[in-house]
Design an enzyme around this catalytic site. Structure first.
Site, PDB file in Angstrom:
ATOM      1  N   HIS A   8       0.800  -1.222   0.000  1.00 20.64           N
ATOM      2  CA  HIS A   8       0.000   0.000   0.000  1.00 20.64           C
ATOM      3  C   HIS A   8       0.837   1.278   0.000  1.00 20.64           C
ATOM      4  O   HIS A   8       0.545   2.217  -0.735  1.00 20.64           O
ATOM      5  CB  HIS A   8      -0.960   0.000   1.195  1.00 20.64           C
ATOM      6  CG  HIS A   8      -1.930  -1.127   1.173  1.00 20.64           C
ATOM      7  ND1 HIS A   8      -1.638  -2.364   1.725  1.00 20.64           N
ATOM      8  CD2 HIS A   8      -3.177  -1.216   0.648  1.00 20.64           C
ATOM      9  CE1 HIS A   8      -2.679  -3.167   1.544  1.00 20.64           C
ATOM     10  NE2 HIS A   8      -3.623  -2.496   0.895  1.00 20.64           N
ATOM     11  N   ARG A  46      -3.133   5.787  -3.065  1.00 21.18           N
ATOM     12  CA  ARG A  46      -4.285   5.990  -2.184  1.00 21.18           C
ATOM     13  C   ARG A  46      -4.028   7.200  -1.291  1.00 21.18           C
ATOM     14  O   ARG A  46      -3.693   8.266  -1.780  1.00 21.18           O
ATOM     15  CB  ARG A  46      -4.591   4.721  -1.398  1.00 21.18           C
ATOM     16  CG  ARG A  46      -5.006   3.529  -2.267  1.00 21.18           C
ATOM     17  CD  ARG A  46      -5.243   2.287  -1.436  1.00 21.18           C
ATOM     18  NE  ARG A  46      -5.636   1.169  -2.267  1.00 21.18           N
ATOM     19  CZ  ARG A  46      -6.803   0.547  -2.177  1.00 21.18           C
ATOM     20  NH1 ARG A  46      -7.709   0.961  -1.292  1.00 21.18           N
ATOM     21  NH2 ARG A  46      -7.088  -0.477  -2.961  1.00 21.18           N
ATOM     22  N   ALA A  90       2.139  13.477  13.859  1.00 25.62           N
ATOM     23  CA  ALA A  90       1.861  14.904  14.030  1.00 25.62           C
ATOM     24  C   ALA A  90       0.558  15.216  13.305  1.00 25.62           C
ATOM     25  O   ALA A  90       0.440  14.939  12.109  1.00 25.62           O
ATOM     26  CB  ALA A  90       3.001  15.746  13.463  1.00 25.62           C
ATOM     27  N   GLY A  91      -0.413  15.756  14.034  1.00 24.12           N
ATOM     28  CA  GLY A  91      -1.704  15.981  13.402  1.00 24.12           C
ATOM     29  C   GLY A  91      -2.520  17.045  14.094  1.00 24.12           C
ATOM     30  O   GLY A  91      -2.040  17.758  14.973  1.00 24.12           O
ATOM     31  N   MET A 184      -7.892  10.625  15.997  1.00 22.96           N
ATOM     32  CA  MET A 184      -8.401   9.349  15.505  1.00 22.96           C
ATOM     33  C   MET A 184      -7.379   8.223  15.368  1.00 22.96           C
ATOM     34  O   MET A 184      -7.783   7.092  15.112  1.00 22.96           O
ATOM     35  CB  MET A 184      -9.097   9.552  14.148  1.00 22.96           C
ATOM     36  CG  MET A 184     -10.240  10.549  14.182  1.00 22.96           C
ATOM     37  SD  MET A 184     -11.156  10.704  12.630  1.00 22.96           S
ATOM     38  CE  MET A 184     -12.141   9.215  12.672  1.00 22.96           C
ATOM     39  N   ASP A 207      -7.669  22.309  16.529  1.00 24.91           N
ATOM     40  CA  ASP A 207      -8.413  23.042  15.499  1.00 24.91           C
ATOM     41  C   ASP A 207      -9.824  23.414  15.951  1.00 24.91           C
ATOM     42  O   ASP A 207     -10.615  23.945  15.176  1.00 24.91           O
ATOM     43  CB  ASP A 207      -8.462  22.267  14.181  1.00 24.91           C
ATOM     44  CG  ASP A 207      -9.127  20.905  14.305  1.00 24.91           C
ATOM     45  OD1 ASP A 207      -9.814  20.650  15.319  1.00 24.91           O
ATOM     46  OD2 ASP A 207      -8.963  20.081  13.377  1.00 24.91           O
TER      47      ASP A 207
END
Length: 245
Positions: A8, A46, A90-91, A184, A207
């Site tokens: 993937h 993807r 990191a998000g 998530m 955010d």
């Protein structure tokens, strides 16, 4: 084999560095790479986009994993199959402590609540999702040196983004239990890391607050300076760990 490509992420072992920075959004890979000294685009299949970054003389990958636990687990598994030793996520996140953490604030997580599904198919539900201490400590040390204020705390990693009416969310309960943020994927990463002896950690920028969505407390157009601060902490941490691993 060095030349065998993972199905993937489309990377071989020879292309995979011991230290990897992972982000959800493929577009954020582009925001990361322009802050590096140099970069080489590797693959894009993807939701999995990858770049080899060079920062302060150290090489490491930045790879996107998409949204949610099932897809990110594929990315993490294939990176680990290729020999990754350190993976840092990191998000963005939502604040569950809105009186303390506001939009644009940064949180470095020490553990996560496993409200995903895929990790429960790997190991018993009693098993904890915890960050590697070295990764956690390095992220905090770098933030302090860069004079970027950060919060520390637990993340709720939930497969549910949009709440539904039949079964209520547990966001209020976890907020009362002093869970700091919600996102998530990091619980999945932490569990997989422990099972595979891979060091993991997570750093997030707020955010908005899902407890106040009805009041319009959400904006994913993050202040560029704040987002850049999170990325710089991540890059410096990856560079330091790349010297060792």
């Amino acid at each position: 084999m060095e030349g065998e490509m993972q199905r993937h992420i489309k990377l071989t072992k020879a292309q995979t560095t011991p230290v990897v920075l992972v982000v959800g959004d493929p577009g954020r890979v582009d925001k990361v790479k322009v802050l590096c000294d140099s970069y080489v685009d590797l693959a894009y299949n993807r939701e999995y986009k990858s770049v080899e970054c060079t920062y302060k003389g150290q090489k490491f990958l930045c790879v996107s994993h998409g949204v949610g636990s099932a897809g990110c687990a594929i990315c993490f598994e294939e990176l680990m199959n290729n020999g990754a030793k350190v993976i840092i996520r990191a998000g963005s996140c939502g604040s569950l402590q809105p009186t303390q953490m506001k939009r644009g604030d940064i949180c470095i997580c020490n553990a996560a609540v496993r409200e995903d599904r895929v990790s429960h198919l790997m190991i018993y539900s009693d098993f904890p999702a915890v960050a590697d201490y070295e990764v956690y400590a390095t992220l905090n040390q770098v933030a302090e040196e860069l004079k970027v204020p950060v919060f520390n705390g637990i993340s709720l990693s939930s497969d549910m983004y949009y709440p539904h009416k039949i079964i209520p969310t547990r966001l209020e309960d976890y907020s009362k239990a002093n869970v700091a943020v919600v996102e998530m994927e990091v619980a999945t990463l932490m569990v997989m890391g422990t099972l595979r002896k891979v060091k993991t950690g997570g750093i997030f920028i707020v955010d908005g607050c899902p407890l106040k969505w009805d009041e319009g407390d959400f904006d994913n157009n993050l202040v560029p300076e704040r987002l850049e601060n999170m990325i710089k902490i991540s890059l410096e941490t990856c560079a330091r760990l790349a010297k060792k691993y």
